[in-house]
Design a protein around this motif. Structure first.
Motif, PDB file in Angstrom:
ATOM      1  N   CYS A  29       0.808  -1.228   0.000  1.00 60.07           N
ATOM      2  CA  CYS A  29       0.000   0.000   0.000  1.00 60.07           C
ATOM      3  C   CYS A  29       0.837   1.272   0.000  1.00 60.07           C
ATOM      4  O   CYS A  29       0.275   2.371  -0.001  1.00 60.07           O
ATOM      5  N   ASP A  30       2.183   1.171   0.042  1.00 57.87           N
ATOM      6  CA  ASP A  30       3.086   2.318  -0.087  1.00 57.87           C
ATOM      7  C   ASP A  30       3.011   3.276   1.097  1.00 57.87           C
ATOM      8  O   ASP A  30       3.292   4.454   0.960  1.00 57.87           O
ATOM      9  N   LEU A  31       2.646   2.789   2.281  1.00 54.05           N
ATOM     10  CA  LEU A  31       2.606   3.653   3.462  1.00 54.05           C
ATOM     11  C   LEU A  31       3.953   3.619   4.166  1.00 54.05           C
ATOM     12  O   LEU A  31       4.480   2.547   4.462  1.00 54.05           O
ATOM     13  N   LEU A  32       4.519   4.787   4.411  1.00 52.83           N
ATOM     14  CA  LEU A  32       5.773   4.901   5.143  1.00 52.83           C
ATOM     15  C   LEU A  32       5.471   4.837   6.641  1.00 52.83           C
ATOM     16  O   LEU A  32       4.609   5.562   7.137  1.00 52.83           O
ATOM     17  N   GLN A  33       6.168   3.986   7.345  1.00 57.84           N
ATOM     18  CA  GLN A  33       5.902   3.826   8.773  1.00 57.84           C
ATOM     19  C   GLN A  33       7.157   3.397   9.517  1.00 57.84           C
ATOM     20  O   GLN A  33       8.091   2.846   8.927  1.00 57.84           O
ATOM     21  N   GLN A  34       7.141   3.697  10.799  1.00 61.06           N
ATOM     22  CA  GLN A  34       8.266   3.347  11.659  1.00 61.06           C
ATOM     23  C   GLN A  34       8.167   1.878  12.049  1.00 61.06           C
ATOM     24  O   GLN A  34       7.144   1.423  12.550  1.00 61.06           O
ATOM     25  N   LEU A  35       9.229   1.135  11.792  1.00 60.29           N
ATOM     26  CA  LEU A  35       9.264  -0.272  12.189  1.00 60.29           C
ATOM     27  C   LEU A  35       9.714  -0.356  13.640  1.00 60.29           C
ATOM     28  O   LEU A  35      10.834   0.036  13.977  1.00 60.29           O
ATOM     29  N   PRO A  36       8.859  -0.821  14.531  1.00 56.84           N
ATOM     30  CA  PRO A  36       9.238  -0.876  15.951  1.00 56.84           C
ATOM     31  C   PRO A  36      10.300  -1.933  16.194  1.00 56.84           C
ATOM     32  O   PRO A  36      10.393  -2.913  15.445  1.00 56.84           O
ATOM     33  N   PRO A  37      11.116  -1.785  17.234  1.00 56.91           N
ATOM     34  CA  PRO A  37      12.074  -2.836  17.588  1.00 56.91           C
ATOM     35  C   PRO A  37      11.337  -4.139  17.901  1.00 56.91           C
ATOM     36  O   PRO A  37      10.336  -4.134  18.615  1.00 56.91           O
ATOM     37  N   LEU A  38      11.810  -5.214  17.340  1.00 55.05           N
ATOM     38  CA  LEU A  38      11.149  -6.507  17.505  1.00 55.05           C
ATOM     39  C   LEU A  38      12.035  -7.464  18.289  1.00 55.05           C
ATOM     40  O   LEU A  38      13.256  -7.473  18.133  1.00 55.05           O
ATOM     41  N   LYS A  39      11.398  -8.287  19.093  1.00 57.73           N
ATOM     42  CA  LYS A  39      12.081  -9.377  19.774  1.00 57.73           C
ATOM     43  C   LYS A  39      11.870 -10.661  18.998  1.00 57.73           C
ATOM     44  O   LYS A  39      11.032 -10.724  18.096  1.00 57.73           O
ATOM     45  N   ASP A  40      12.610 -11.694  19.354  1.00 59.42           N
ATOM     46  CA  ASP A  40      12.444 -12.980  18.689  1.00 59.42           C
ATOM     47  C   ASP A  40      11.013 -13.477  18.845  1.00 59.42           C
ATOM     48  O   ASP A  40      10.442 -13.456  19.938  1.00 59.42           O
ATOM     49  N   GLY A  41      10.433 -13.918  17.724  1.00 58.27           N
ATOM     50  CA  GLY A  41       9.066 -14.426  17.746  1.00 58.27           C
ATOM     51  C   GLY A  41       8.013 -13.375  17.491  1.00 58.27           C
ATOM     52  O   GLY A  41       6.822 -13.703  17.410  1.00 58.27           O
ATOM     53  N   GLU A  42       8.402 -12.095  17.332  1.00 59.76           N
ATOM     54  CA  GLU A  42       7.444 -11.030  17.077  1.00 59.76           C
ATOM     55  C   GLU A  42       7.455 -10.659  15.595  1.00 59.76           C
ATOM     56  O   GLU A  42       8.434 -10.877  14.889  1.00 59.76           O
ATOM     57  N   GLU A  43       6.340 -10.078  15.160  1.00 65.75           N
ATOM     58  CA  GLU A  43       6.257  -9.572  13.797  1.00 65.75           C
ATOM     59  C   GLU A  43       5.573  -8.212  13.814  1.00 65.75           C
ATOM     60  O   GLU A  43       4.843  -7.882  14.746  1.00 65.75           O
ATOM     61  N   ALA A  44       5.829  -7.418  12.770  1.00 64.20           N
ATOM     62  CA  ALA A  44       5.213  -6.105  12.626  1.00 64.20           C
ATOM     63  C   ALA A  44       4.376  -6.099  11.362  1.00 64.20           C
ATOM     64  O   ALA A  44       4.846  -6.511  10.297  1.00 64.20           O
ATOM     65  N   ASP A  45       3.124  -5.650  11.494  1.00 63.24           N
ATOM     66  CA  ASP A  45       2.198  -5.610  10.373  1.00 63.24           C
ATOM     67  C   ASP A  45       1.915  -4.176   9.966  1.00 63.24           C
ATOM     68  O   ASP A  45       1.963  -3.262  10.795  1.00 63.24           O
ATOM     69  N   CYS A  46       1.597  -3.985   8.700  1.00 59.64           N
ATOM     70  CA  CYS A  46       1.270  -2.664   8.189  1.00 59.64           C
ATOM     71  C   CYS A  46      -0.002  -2.143   8.848  1.00 59.64           C
ATOM     72  O   CYS A  46      -0.999  -2.863   8.944  1.00 59.64           O
TER      73      CYS A  46
END
Length: 432
Positions: A29-46
């Motif tokens: 979708c071309d949205l610019l966003q800050q990727l949060p710090p992730l720990k093992d086993g976590e994921e970040a979704d748009c």
């Protein structure tokens, strides 16, 4: 079960970023966003379309190597021993895994033989070797890591061992009423190879992999999270997910040529869909396979084969073939035409269902190849000289072309166009 961290939590620019945080562009979708710090086993979704931006796998280097090595060992066993045995009227026939391609080559279907060999042997094997090579590159300096990663993600959609396994199940159910079938050691090795192959890809995340190969360029001066990349003169590399300034032609990390949108995406997609629609007609009219029994030849098309299986009360197999060979190709072509039409509508009139429908259609379309692989399996297995034999028909090759063309159509469609203003809205904005 992995935890999910919404990228919405980090849409607003923070005064101080964590060292491992970065700005990312969603490829859908071309949205610019800050990727949060992730720990093992976590994921970040748009935050806007819900697609995965990044994931952190536990033991991200060791686990893929072990899975890939195990998969390659199982593939080796698959090729060393008899795959399937079949008995008919006192005659016995053993099928080796490589026979699925060799028989097609013997029957003067070289292009079909090459396709089957690539889809179920060469490409899956290369993908496992590439993952091992890339993950070892995290520990020791290896040459051509970037080129290897580019090739891996280019070939990944064409690895079809899971579809071949489904084709085996369909073939066995189809033959059990007429023949005695015995499963060899290689069959069970292949089942394990299929599972390990799929699991290997599950524990490898593209964004994380590229971050380990080379740091992501961050042209972030003055950029604001929560707005589109296009509005801020940024584009995303489709290969390594890096941010690239709009005025740069190539990605500084992987060297891929990067465009703000796929050039002529709608025109290319429409042309491929029209071609697939035209070819789908002869694919249904031409025989998919020829069965020769006691000198009598029977030609089967897709529809006649489904009817015959239904009459033989092989209902599950008939339904699977109907879905894979009729419903899915027609549905995929129709949905892709609909997605192309959506891009011409004003933003306020569009259905955002297309955002999640597109990845589903892109993934499920490859399963239509199951009918082609069923023919290859039957041709390799049912070979009892004058008693009975199965031979591929011209319809098999034409139908394989239909599946490949629809896959290329899905790849040429740019889902970001579903979030962009329509051409008429763009013209009005330019006049204003």
């Amino acid at each position: 079960m992995s935890e999910t961290v919404s990228a919405a939590q980090a849409l607003a620019p923070a005064p101080h970023k964590a060292p491992d945080s970065e700005l990312v562009l969603c490829r859908y979708c071309d949205l610019l966003q800050q990727l949060p710090p992730l720990k093992d086993g976590e994921e970040a979704d748009c935050q806007r379309c819900g697609h995965e931006l990044d994931a952190r796998q536990r033991e991200s280097a060791l686990r893929p190597i072990l899975y890939a090595l195990s998969a390659l060992f199982m593939l080796l066993l698959t090729n060393l021993f008899p795959f399937v045995g079949m008995d008919a009227a006192g005659s016995h026939r053993d099928m080796n895994f490589f026979d699925t391609s060799a028989v097609l080559l013997d029957e003067d279907h070289p292009w079909l033989a090459v396709l089957v060999w690539l889809f179920i042997q060469a490409i899956p094997c290369f993908c496992m070797l590439a993952i091992i090579y890339l993950k070892l590159g995290m520990y020791i300096r290896l040459p051509a890591l970037v080129q290897m990663a580019r090739l891996l993600y280019m070939l990944k959609p064409w690895s079809m061992v899971d579809i071949f396994l489904m084709g085996l199940i369909v073939s066995f159910v189809k033959l059990l009423s007429h023949f005695d079938i015995s499963l060899g050691m290689s069959f069970w090795a292949f089942c394990l190879f299929c599972l390990l192959h799929l699991r290997t890809f599950q524990v490898v995340d593209r964004h994380e992999l590229w971050s380990r190969i080379a740091p992501a360029p961050q042209p972030v001066a003055g950029k604001v999270a929560g707005q589109t990349g296009l509005s801020q003169q940024l584009k995303v590399c489709s290969c390594c997910t890096a941010l690239v300034p709009l005025d740069e032609v190539h990605c500084s990390r992987c060297g891929t040529k990067v465009r703000q949108r796929i050039p002529d995406s709608i025109q290319r997609t429409m042309a491929l869909l029209i071609t697939a629609s035209i070819l789908y007609i002869p694919a249904n009219l031409l025989p998919m396979m020829e069965t020769v029994s006691l000198g009598e030849s029977i030609h089967s098309t897709i529809i006649s084969g489904i009817i015959l299986m239904w009459q033989d009360e092989a209902y599950p197999v008939a339904i699977v073939v109907l879905l894979a060979s009729v419903v899915i190709p027609i549905l995929k072509i129709a949905v892709m035409f609909w997605l192309c039409y959506l891009t011409t509508l004003p933003l306020s009139e569009r259905s955002q269902h297309g955002t999640w429908i597109y990845p589903v259609v892109d993934w499920i379309g490859r399963w239509s190849m199951v009918d082609v692989l069923v023919v290859a399996i039957l041709a390799a297995l049912v070979r009892f000289d004058a008693l009975v034999g199965v031979y591929p028909g011209m319809g098999t090759f034409v139908f394989a072309c239909v599946v490949i063309i629809t896959m290329l159509a899905a790849m040429s469609f740019d889902p970001r166009l579903l979030w962009d203003p329509s051409p008429s809205e763009q013209m009005e904005t330019e006049r204003d």
